[in-house]
Design a protein around this motif. Structure first.
Motif, PDB file in Angstrom:
ATOM      1  N   HIS A 120     -35.611 -55.522   5.438  1.00  0.00           N
ATOM      2  CA  HIS A 120     -35.081 -55.244   6.772  1.00  0.00           C
ATOM      3  C   HIS A 120     -36.228 -55.073   7.764  1.00  0.00           C
ATOM      4  N   VAL A 121     -36.102 -55.686   8.935  1.00  0.00           N
ATOM      5  CA  VAL A 121     -37.120 -55.555   9.984  1.00  0.00           C
ATOM      6  C   VAL A 121     -36.898 -54.238  10.725  1.00  0.00           C
ATOM      7  N   SER A 122     -37.857 -53.328  10.602  1.00  0.00           N
ATOM      8  CA  SER A 122     -37.727 -52.009  11.218  1.00  0.00           C
ATOM      9  C   SER A 122     -38.416 -51.915  12.573  1.00  0.00           C
ATOM     10  N   ALA A 123     -39.368 -52.793  12.833  1.00  0.00           N
ATOM     11  CA  ALA A 123     -40.062 -52.782  14.124  1.00  0.00           C
ATOM     12  C   ALA A 123     -40.566 -54.187  14.427  1.00  0.00           C
ATOM     13  N   VAL A 124     -40.648 -54.484  15.725  1.00  0.00           N
ATOM     14  CA  VAL A 124     -41.171 -55.773  16.180  1.00  0.00           C
ATOM     15  C   VAL A 124     -42.032 -55.535  17.412  1.00  0.00           C
ATOM     16  N   LEU A 125     -43.226 -56.090  17.400  1.00  0.00           N
ATOM     17  CA  LEU A 125     -44.128 -56.045  18.555  1.00  0.00           C
ATOM     18  C   LEU A 125     -44.355 -57.471  19.030  1.00  0.00           C
ATOM     19  N   THR A 126     -44.205 -57.682  20.352  1.00  0.00           N
ATOM     20  CA  THR A 126     -44.320 -59.025  20.923  1.00  0.00           C
ATOM     21  C   THR A 126     -45.378 -59.027  22.019  1.00  0.00           C
ATOM     22  N   SER A 127     -46.256 -60.036  21.992  1.00  0.00           N
ATOM     23  CA  SER A 127     -47.323 -60.137  22.985  1.00  0.00           C
ATOM     24  C   SER A 127     -46.750 -60.445  24.362  1.00  0.00           C
ATOM     25  N   PRO A 128     -47.482 -60.103  25.420  1.00  0.00           N
ATOM     26  CA  PRO A 128     -46.984 -60.357  26.781  1.00  0.00           C
ATOM     27  C   PRO A 128     -46.634 -61.811  27.045  1.00  0.00           C
ATOM     28  N   ASP A 129     -47.400 -62.750  26.456  1.00  0.00           N
ATOM     29  CA  ASP A 129     -47.123 -64.173  26.668  1.00  0.00           C
ATOM     30  C   ASP A 129     -46.157 -64.737  25.629  1.00  0.00           C
ATOM     31  N   GLU A 130     -45.680 -63.858  24.725  1.00  0.00           N
ATOM     32  CA  GLU A 130     -44.730 -64.206  23.664  1.00  0.00           C
ATOM     33  C   GLU A 130     -45.269 -65.259  22.700  1.00  0.00           C
ATOM     34  N   ALA A 131     -46.589 -65.384  22.630  1.00  0.00           N
ATOM     35  CA  ALA A 131     -47.206 -66.344  21.712  1.00  0.00           C
ATOM     36  C   ALA A 131     -47.353 -65.781  20.306  1.00  0.00           C
ATOM     37  N   VAL A 132     -47.372 -64.452  20.181  1.00  0.00           N
ATOM     38  CA  VAL A 132     -47.547 -63.806  18.885  1.00  0.00           C
ATOM     39  C   VAL A 132     -46.548 -62.661  18.762  1.00  0.00           C
ATOM     40  N   GLN A 133     -45.967 -62.543  17.591  1.00  0.00           N
ATOM     41  CA  GLN A 133     -45.037 -61.461  17.312  1.00  0.00           C
ATOM     42  C   GLN A 133     -45.317 -60.941  15.906  1.00  0.00           C
ATOM     43  N   VAL A 134     -45.263 -59.612  15.740  1.00  0.00           N
ATOM     44  CA  VAL A 134     -45.454 -59.001  14.426  1.00  0.00           C
ATOM     45  C   VAL A 134     -44.217 -58.196  14.080  1.00  0.00           C
ATOM     46  N   GLU A 135     -43.624 -58.507  12.924  1.00  0.00           N
ATOM     47  CA  GLU A 135     -42.493 -57.751  12.403  1.00  0.00           C
ATOM     48  C   GLU A 135     -42.996 -56.778  11.333  1.00  0.00           C
ATOM     49  N   VAL A 136     -42.415 -55.587  11.317  1.00  0.00           N
ATOM     50  CA  VAL A 136     -42.788 -54.574  10.330  1.00  0.00           C
ATOM     51  C   VAL A 136     -41.602 -54.310   9.418  1.00  0.00           C
ATOM     52  N   LEU A 137     -41.813 -54.517   8.120  1.00  0.00           N
ATOM     53  CA  LEU A 137     -40.797 -54.236   7.105  1.00  0.00           C
ATOM     54  C   LEU A 137     -41.404 -53.248   6.121  1.00  0.00           C
ATOM     55  N   THR A 138     -40.691 -52.173   5.800  1.00  0.00           N
ATOM     56  CA  THR A 138     -41.264 -51.143   4.940  1.00  0.00           C
ATOM     57  C   THR A 138     -40.194 -50.374   4.200  1.00  0.00           C
ATOM     58  N   ASP A 139     -40.542 -49.873   3.011  1.00  0.00           N
ATOM     59  CA  ASP A 139     -39.643 -48.988   2.293  1.00  0.00           C
ATOM     60  C   ASP A 139     -39.940 -47.519   2.595  1.00  0.00           C
ATOM     61  N   CYS A 140     -40.894 -47.269   3.488  1.00  0.00           N
ATOM     62  CA  CYS A 140     -41.192 -45.901   3.906  1.00  0.00           C
ATOM     63  C   CYS A 140     -40.101 -45.392   4.847  1.00  0.00           C
ATOM     64  N   PRO A 141     -39.806 -44.096   4.835  1.00  0.00           N
ATOM     65  CA  PRO A 141     -38.725 -43.568   5.668  1.00  0.00           C
ATOM     66  C   PRO A 141     -39.073 -43.388   7.136  1.00  0.00           C
ATOM     67  N   ALA A 142     -40.362 -43.480   7.476  1.00  0.00           N
ATOM     68  CA  ALA A 142     -40.760 -43.245   8.862  1.00  0.00           C
ATOM     69  C   ALA A 142     -41.971 -44.098   9.215  1.00  0.00           C
ATOM     70  N   VAL A 143     -42.222 -44.202  10.511  1.00  0.00           N
ATOM     71  CA  VAL A 143     -43.429 -44.864  10.999  1.00  0.00           C
ATOM     72  C   VAL A 143     -43.985 -44.030  12.149  1.00  0.00           C
ATOM     73  N   VAL A 144     -45.269 -43.731  12.075  1.00  0.00           N
ATOM     74  CA  VAL A 144     -45.935 -43.025  13.166  1.00  0.00           C
ATOM     75  C   VAL A 144     -46.500 -44.067  14.125  1.00  0.00           C
ATOM     76  N   VAL A 145     -46.038 -44.003  15.358  1.00  0.00           N
ATOM     77  CA  VAL A 145     -46.512 -44.908  16.396  1.00  0.00           C
ATOM     78  C   VAL A 145     -47.507 -44.148  17.265  1.00  0.00           C
ATOM     79  N   PHE A 146     -48.751 -44.618  17.269  1.00  0.00           N
ATOM     80  CA  PHE A 146     -49.811 -44.027  18.082  1.00  0.00           C
ATOM     81  C   PHE A 146     -50.334 -45.105  19.012  1.00  0.00           C
ATOM     82  N   THR A 147     -50.400 -44.799  20.300  1.00  0.00           N
ATOM     83  CA  THR A 147     -50.728 -45.822  21.291  1.00  0.00           C
ATOM     84  C   THR A 147     -52.140 -45.675  21.853  1.00  0.00           C
TER      85      THR A 147
END
Length: 344
Positions: A259-286
């Protein structure tokens, strides 16, 4: 797929994995860390993660960038926890008040053993390490392995495994920073973010989780529909203002590598990263460094110059039962997988 290697300084080695699509993953046994992730676009080849060119630069500037974090990722309040009826005191390396990322120096500073596996469809580097009983105050001898795999499907897979001889705590993560523009002087404000999460954990002024699980509804933390990060950075949300961005655990609705739990998309939409994990949480630090970020390959990292997806059990779980558990038992191996999939 072939793996090449070269010297990375101070006895460390840099391993380069490249697939037929031109995606290139570079990792090092220093801190079992990701250093580079090159992705071809129609216009250019981009390095979409933050990293340095040598061990010396990590030592001088930032030890956590791209590294495997452990034994316990995040902060342990007051550096104390109770386990099996016994109270333990761990290394207070966060302003001499709390334990951060398992104490210092820890996983991020060690030279891990490395084993290579190559096949037609994927290449893998398996890093392994022994953490001695009592290291930074944690009980039990811990045998840890972290495998980095690059596939022909443009997936960077991270597999964790650990064995202990005594009841202990273990909550690893990878401290990778993404910037899909490939330019550390360009903030991630215009990146679009999706997170399949209905709740996040609140933090106090010391970035310690308070135990409160707050609904993302009508907050700056609602990314259940993809939107630009700047809309949150510009909000008056008290939790965003507390740290100048995000440094928060999100509780995932469907933890699974299917299951895709997170998706990050570049401003020009040329690159996208999907995050799939069996971990119960994700720490997002900016990367809320407010002008104090490192210099990366001659360029000063701007405020909000990167974003992490630190998949793990939410920090504070040693105090808050409903956050999950990070206790591991002898004869019961710990295993976890996170996949970062590059799409266009």
């Amino acid at each position: 797929m072939k793996i090449t290697q070269r010297d990375f300084g101070q006895g460390a080695t840099l391993y380069s994995l490249k697939n037929e699509n031109g995606v290139q993953l570079e990792v090092t046994n220093f801190g079992a860390r990701i250093v580079n992730l090159f992705v071809p676009t129609k216009k250019e080849k981009r390095n979409i993660v933050l990293g340095f060119d040598s061990v010396e630069e990590y030592l001088a500037q930032d030890m956590y960038i791209g590294a495997t974090i452990g034994r316990v990722a995040g902060r342990i309040k007051d550096g104390t926890f109770t386990l099996g009826g016994q109270t333990y005191q761990t290394d207070k390396n966060d302003h001499e008040l709390h334990t951060l990322h398992g104490g210092a120096p820890s996983f991020e500073a060690k030279l891990w053993d490395a084993k290579l596996e190559e096949s037609e469809k994927k290449s893998t580097v398996i890093f392994s390490l022994k953490s001695k009983a009592g290291e930074h105050g944690f009980p039990g001898e811990l045998m840890v392995s972290v495998s980095y795999t690059l596939t022909e499907d443009n997936e960077w897979c991270v597999d964790y495994e650990a064995h202990t001889d005594q009841l202990t705590l273990f909550n690893p993560t990878n401290h990778v920073y993404f910037n899909l523009s490939g330019d550390v002087e360009q903030a991630i404000d215009d990146h679009k973010l999706f997170i399949d999460s209905d709740q996040f954990a609140c933090i106090d002024e010391a970035v310690i989780t308070t135990g409160e699980k707050r609904s993302v509804t009508d907050t700056a933390f609602d990314f259940r529909k993809a939107r630009k990060l700047e809309t949150s950075f510009n909000s008056q949300d008290d939790q965003v203002k507390a740290v100048g961005g995000f440094d928060h655990p999100f509780f995932l609705n469907k933890p699974s590598i299917e299951h895709v739990s997170a998706v990050l998309t570049s401003p020009d939409e040329a690159v996208q990263v999907e995050v799939l994990t069996d971990c119960p949480a994700v720490v997002v630090f900016t990367a809320n460094f407010n002008g104090a970020g490192p210099v990366i390959r001659g360029k000063k990292l701007t405020d909000h110059g990167g974003i992490t997806f630190e998949t793990q059990t939410a920090p504070g779980s040693e105090r808050f039962e409903d956050f999950g558990t990070i206790e591991i038992q002898p004869n019961v191996p710990f295993r976890s997988t996170t996949i970062y999939k590059i799409t266009e």
